[in-house]
Scaffold this active site. Structure first.
Site, PDB file in Angstrom:
ATOM      1  CB  CYS A  29      -0.945  -0.024   1.200  1.00 21.90           C
ATOM      2  SG  CYS A  29      -0.108  -0.143   2.788  1.00 21.90           S
ATOM      3  CG  HIS A 544      46.658  -2.476  -0.382  1.00 16.96           C
ATOM      4  ND1 HIS A 544      47.407  -1.813  -1.329  1.00 16.96           N
ATOM      5  CD2 HIS A 544      46.735  -3.798  -0.686  1.00 16.96           C
ATOM      6  CE1 HIS A 544      47.898  -2.687  -2.188  1.00 16.96           C
ATOM      7  NE2 HIS A 544      47.508  -3.906  -1.828  1.00 16.96           N
TER       8      HIS A 544
END
Length: 623
Positions: A29, A544
Site C-alpha cells: 500500500c 593497503h
C-alpha cells in the site's frame, strides 16, 4: 533511499519472511509491504524490525505487514524482481484457518492496494477541476474541461475493470476472465437502460435480469471474481486437456456472466448501497458521536492495517451521493497525528530524533502518517494520546458542521480543494486546529525519551515497533596524515568497486603509519605493503599501503609489528619511504578498508574531503 539500499533491504526482508519460496503473495500500500506466506514459523518479525529502513512489522488479518514508509515503492520493486515467478501457488496458503472478518480485511487490502495509486490520481484531478474553474484557468463545458473530466472520471467509471484484474490475482484465478466479467457488467445496453431509469428486467429464458448501473461499483465485481475463482477451477478439473483451451473459457463465461447479472451483481449493488447508506445514517443520526469515534480511533485502525476496509464504503458514497463524509474525519486525524509529530520535534532533546520528527511532520502534511505514527507517536506513547484526543475532537467538529469530500484523494494539505463546498471554512479551521491542538498537547504533557524493547513473540496481533535506541558503532581513526581520497577515485578497480569492502583512502604526506584502533594484528604481508588488524569488537581493517606496491617486494617498507601482536590506537605500525615509492612510478594512495563490511548495517565515511591528521575519525561502523 537509493536503488542499492532498496535492493539490500529487499533481500533482507525476503530472507526474514522465510525466503522467496515461503512467500505466496506480495503487495503493498502507500507505506507497507504485505505478504502471505506458506509457513508462519519461518517468519522472523523480531529481526525484521531491527532492519535499517523498517519502521515496524506485524501479523494482522491473515498477512504480514512490514512498514517501510515513503520508500515502500522502491523496496517493493526490488522484492518483485527477486521473487519473480518463483513464489509458490497460493493454494497452500488458502487452506490456513482464518476467521471470516480477518479474511474479508485481507481480501480488501489485497485487492485495493495495487490500484489505490491510480484511484488517488483520478481523485486528485477530479478534486482540482472545480478550483481551476473558479480561478478562471478553464471554463466549465469547454473542450479542455471535458478532457480533464474524462481523465478523472474514467478511473471511477471503469473501476470494476481495475478491481477485477486485482481481485483475480488475489483469488488466484484468470484475470482476463475476471475482466470479461466486468465488461459484461459495464456493457452499454445495461448502463444506458439504467441511466434512462428502466425498471423492467431483461428476460433471460424466463429469468429476470435486473437493470443496475455498475459503473464505479465495488462490491459486485469482488463477489463475482470470488465465485469465478471456484467455477473456473472446477471447470478446468473436469475438462480434458485437449479441449481446455476451447471449453474452459467458453463454459466459464456461459455460467458466470448470467450468475453475475442475475444474482451476484444485484446482491453486491444492494450491499454496497447499504454500506454507504449506513455511513450516511451514522453521520446524520449523531455526527458528533460518529466524528468523535472515527477521528479518535483512526490511528489504531491504521496500526491494525484495517483502514482499507473504508475504501469500498467511501467509493460507494461518491457513487450514490456524489460526496463522502468519512474522509473529512480521516483528514482531521491525519493532521492530528502530524501535529503530534511536530510537537515531538519541538520537545525532544535527542538531536538525532529532531530530523526524524521533522521529516515525519512533512510526510504527514503530504498525507502519509506512518512515519509520524510509528516513528514518533507509538515510540513515545503520550503523543499518540494527544493525537487521539485531537483527532476525536476535531473529527466531531467537522462532522457536526457537515464536512464533505467531493473526490477520492489522499488526506493531504495539497488536496484541500476536494473539500471545497458549503463547509469548506470549517475544514480549514479543523485542519489548523487539529495540527495546533495535537502539537500543543504533545508539548505540554511531554514524554519519556527512553524506549522500551519491542515484543519478540512475532505471532500475535500487537504492533511491533522499532525501538528508539542507537545502534552500537565502532569508530576508525586515520592511521596517517594526508589528503582524503574517496574510495571510488582509487586507481584500482579492486578497491574502487568495493569488492574488498567499504572504506576510504588517504594520500600520505609523511612516513609514519599508526594503528587506527585497539586490537590485534591479524596479518602482515611478506612484501610488507599491507597490514590487517582486527579491532577489539571484531571489525576487520586492511591498510593497503600504495597501489600495486606488492611489486616492490618489501623495499622502502619498515614494518614494526608482527602477526599476533596486540596494539593500541596510535601505536606505530610502519615507516614507509613514500617519496622513493613515487620515484619508482607507484601511487602512494593508501586504502583503509573494512573487509567484513557485509557483517554490518553500514560503514559511514565521516570525513570525505580535505586533509586529515593521524587519530581523527574517518569511518563509523554501524552494527
Amino acid at each position: 533511499m537509493n536503488e542499492k539500499e532498496a535492493k539490500q533491504l529487499a533481500e533482507k526482508v525476503i530472507a526474514l519472511m522465510g525466503g522467496k519460496q515461503n512467500i505466496t503473495k506480495r503487495w503493498h500500500c502507500v507505506t507497507r509491504l504485505r505478504f502471505n506466506v506458506v509457513d508462519d514459523k519461518k517468519v522472523e518479525l523480531s529481526k525484521l524490525i531491527q532492519l535499517e529502513g523498517v519502521l515496524g512489522a506485524r501479523f494482522q488479518n491473515g498477512h504480514y505487514q512490514v512498514i517501510i514508509g515513503e520508500n515502500v515503492g522502491k523496496v517493493f520493486k526490488e522484492v518483485t524482481k527477486m521473487i519473480g515467478n518463483d513464489a509458490k501457488s497460493t493454494e497452500n496458503h488458502s487452506k490456513k484457518k482464518q476467521n471470516p472478518i480477518s479474511h474479508i480485511f485481507d481480501v480488501i487490502s489485497g485487492v485495493f492496494a495495487p490500484v489505490i495509486a491510480v484511484i488517488i490520481g483520478g481523485g486528485m484531478i477530479k478534486g482540482f477541476l472545480p478550483l481551476f474553474v473558479m480561478m478562471g484557468a478553464i471554463s466549465e463545458g469547454s473542450d479542455v474541461y471535458i478532457i480533464f473530466s474524462l481523465i478523472a472520471d474514467c478511473i471511477f467509471y471503469f473501476l470494476p475493470f481495475l478491481l477485477a484484474a486485482s481481485a483475480a490475482k488475489k483469488f488466484n484465478t484468470n484475470e482476463f476472465l475476471a475482466m470479461a466479467l466486468a465488461a459484461a457488467m459495464l456493457y452499454p445496453t445495461i448502463l444506458e437502460a439504467a441511466k434512462e431509469g428502466m425498471t423492467d428486467p431483461l428476460n433471460f429464458f424466463g429469468i429476470g435480469v435486473p437493470i443496475v448501473n455498475y459503473s464505479s461499483s465495488v462490491v459486485p465485481i469482488l463477489l463475482g471474481v470470488w465465485i469465478l475463482s471456484y467455477v473456473h477451477k472446477w471447470i478446468e478439473k473436469i475438462i480434458p486437456n485437449l479441449l481446455k483451451i476451447i471449453l474452459v473459457p467458453t463454459l466459464t463465461l456461459l455460467i458466470m456472466v448470467p450468475i453475475q447479472l442475475i444474482v451476484l451483481g444485484p446482491i453486491g449493488s444492494h450491499l454496497g448501497s447499504g454500506l454507504a447508506a449506513f455511513a450516511i445514517w451514522a453521520f446524520t443520526f449523531s455526527p458528533l458521536l460518529a466524528g468523535l469515534v472515527l477521528g479518535a480511533l483512526r490511528p489504531i485502525i491504521v496500526m491494525t492495517g484495517m483502514h482499507f476496509s473504508f475504501f469500498p464504503i467511501m467509493i460507494e458514497n461518491f457513487k450514490k451521493y456524489n460526496y463522502d463524509v468519512i474522509d473529512p474525519v480521516h483528514f482531521m486525524s491525519t493532521m492530528s497525528q502530524t501535529g503530534a509529530a511536530f510537537g515531538v520535534f519541538l520537545k525532544v532533546k535527542n538531536k538525532k530524533m529532531k530530523p526524524v520528527a521533522l521529516s515525519a511532520t512533512i510526510s504527514g502534511l503530504l498525507g502519509v502518517t506512518e512515519p509520524a505514527l510509528y516513528g514518533c507517536l507509538v515510540r513515545y506513547k503520550r503523543p499518540l494520546i494527544a493525537a487521539i484526543i485531537s483527532g476525536g475532537f476535531w473529527g466531531a467538529f467537522v462532522a457536526h458542521f457537515g464536512g464533505k469530500c467531493y473526490a477520492f484523494a489522499m488526506t493531504s494539505v495539497l488536496t484541500m480543494p476536494v473539500y471545497f463546498g458549503p463547509a469548506f471554512k470549517y475544514m480549514v479551521i479543523g485542519t489548523i486546529g487539529a495540527f495546533i491542538t495535537s502539537a500543543v498537547l504533545t508539548y505540554m504533557i511531554g514524554f519519556k525519551e527512553e524506549s522500551s524493547e519491542p515484543s519478540t513473540d512475532g505471532q500475535d496481533d500487537s504492533v511491533i515497533i522499532k525501538p528508539a535506541v542507537e545502534r552500537e558503532k565502532t569508530v576508525i581513526a586515520a592511521p596517517m596524515n594526508g589528503e582524503i581520497v574517496s574510495l571510488k577515485d582509487v586507481p584500482d578497480a579492486t578497491f574502487s568497486s568495493g569488492v574488498m569492502g567499504n572504506g576510504v583512502a588517504i594520500k600520505p604526506i609523511d612516513k609514519q603509519i599508526y594503528s587506527p584502533v585497539n586490537g590485534k594484528i591479524k596479518a602482515v604481508f611478506s612484501t610488507k605493503h599491507a597490514i590487517g588488524i582486527e579491532s577489539e569488537d571484531g571489525v576487520e581493517i586492511l591498510i593497503h599501503i600504495g597501489i600495486n606496491t606488492v611489486n616492490l617486494e618489501g623495499n622502502f617498507f619498515d614494518v614494526h609489528v608482527n602477526e599476533g601482536d596486540t596494539v593500541k590506537k596510535a601505536d606505530l605500525l610502519a615507516t614507509v619511504e613514500f617519496n622513493r615509492i613515487e620515484q619508482f612510478g607507484y601511487a602512494t594512495i593508501t586504502p583503509i578498508l573494512i573487509t567484513n563490511t557485509n557483517e554490518y548495517q553500514d560503514v559511514e565515511v565521516i570525513i570525505d574531503t580535505g586533509t586529515i591528521a593521524t587519530g581523527e575519525q574517518i569511518l563509523k561502523i554501524i552494527k
